[in-house]
Design a protein around this motif. Structure first.
Motif, short mmCIF file in Angstrom:
data_model
loop_
_atom_site.label_atom_id
_atom_site.label_comp_id
_atom_site.label_asym_id
_atom_site.label_seq_id
_atom_site.Cartn_x
_atom_site.Cartn_y
_atom_site.Cartn_z
N GLN A 65 0.83 -1.21 0.00
CA GLN A 65 0.00 0.00 0.00
C GLN A 65 0.86 1.25 0.00
OE1 GLN A 65 -2.72 -0.25 3.32
NE2 GLN A 65 -4.13 -1.57 2.18
N PRO A 66 0.36 2.33 -0.53
CA PRO A 66 1.10 3.60 -0.46
C PRO A 66 1.47 3.92 0.98
CG PRO A 66 -0.76 3.82 -1.94
CD PRO A 66 -0.90 2.47 -1.29
N LYS B 188 5.33 4.99 -3.04
CA LYS B 188 4.30 5.74 -3.74
C LYS B 188 3.83 4.94 -4.96
CE LYS B 188 6.69 10.08 -2.62
NZ LYS B 188 7.33 11.30 -3.18
N SER C 37 -0.22 0.04 -4.51
CA SER C 37 -1.62 0.34 -4.78
C SER C 37 -2.44 0.08 -3.52
CB SER C 37 -2.13 -0.55 -5.91
OG SER C 37 -3.53 -0.35 -6.11
N SER C 38 -3.48 0.87 -3.37
CA SER C 38 -4.40 0.65 -2.26
C SER C 38 -5.55 -0.25 -2.68
CB SER C 38 -4.93 1.99 -1.74
OG SER C 38 -5.52 2.72 -2.79
#
Length: 114
Positions: free
Chosen positions: A13-14, A86, A113-114
């Motif tokens: 995740q970011p 990021k 990615s979320s």
């Protein structure tokens, strides 16, 4: 020729962290400047970070302050600690020496990615 095997990629995740590893097969590994590169879809392969045989490091502006490259010559390993990742860090990551490079390994996919 040197064989390079990258590992440690995945989905993150970011803002998260990931540690990439690279194993080299050649004993002369300790005398060369090693590097991590990355290639995003549809883009050229870019240099991300380098580490000399003496341990001096250098980073692309896009990852400075977030990524840390290191090496363990006894184990013939290179690492890339990725913090505060990021979405734009999404790419296939490769290790190699600085140009002129050895044959490329298969790389390891990093997806942010979320």
């Amino acid at each position: 020729q040197v064989q390079l095997v990258e590992s440690g990629g995945g989905l993150v995740q970011p803002g998260g962290s990931l540690r990439l590893s690279c194993a080299a097969s050649r004993s002369l590994f300790s005398s060369v400047t090693m590097a991590w590169y990355r290639q995003a879809p549809g883009k050229q392969r870019d240099l991300v970070a380098t580490v000399t045989s003496g341990g001096s490091t250098n980073y692309a502006d896009s990852v400075k302050g977030r990524f840390t490259i290191s090496r363990d010559d006894a184990k013939k390993m290179v690492y890339l600690q990725m913090n505060s990742v990021k979405p734009e860090d999404t790419a296939v990551y490769y290790c190699n020496k600085v140009y002129p490079v050895w044959s490329w390994g298969q790389g390891t996919q990093v997806t942010v990615s979320s």
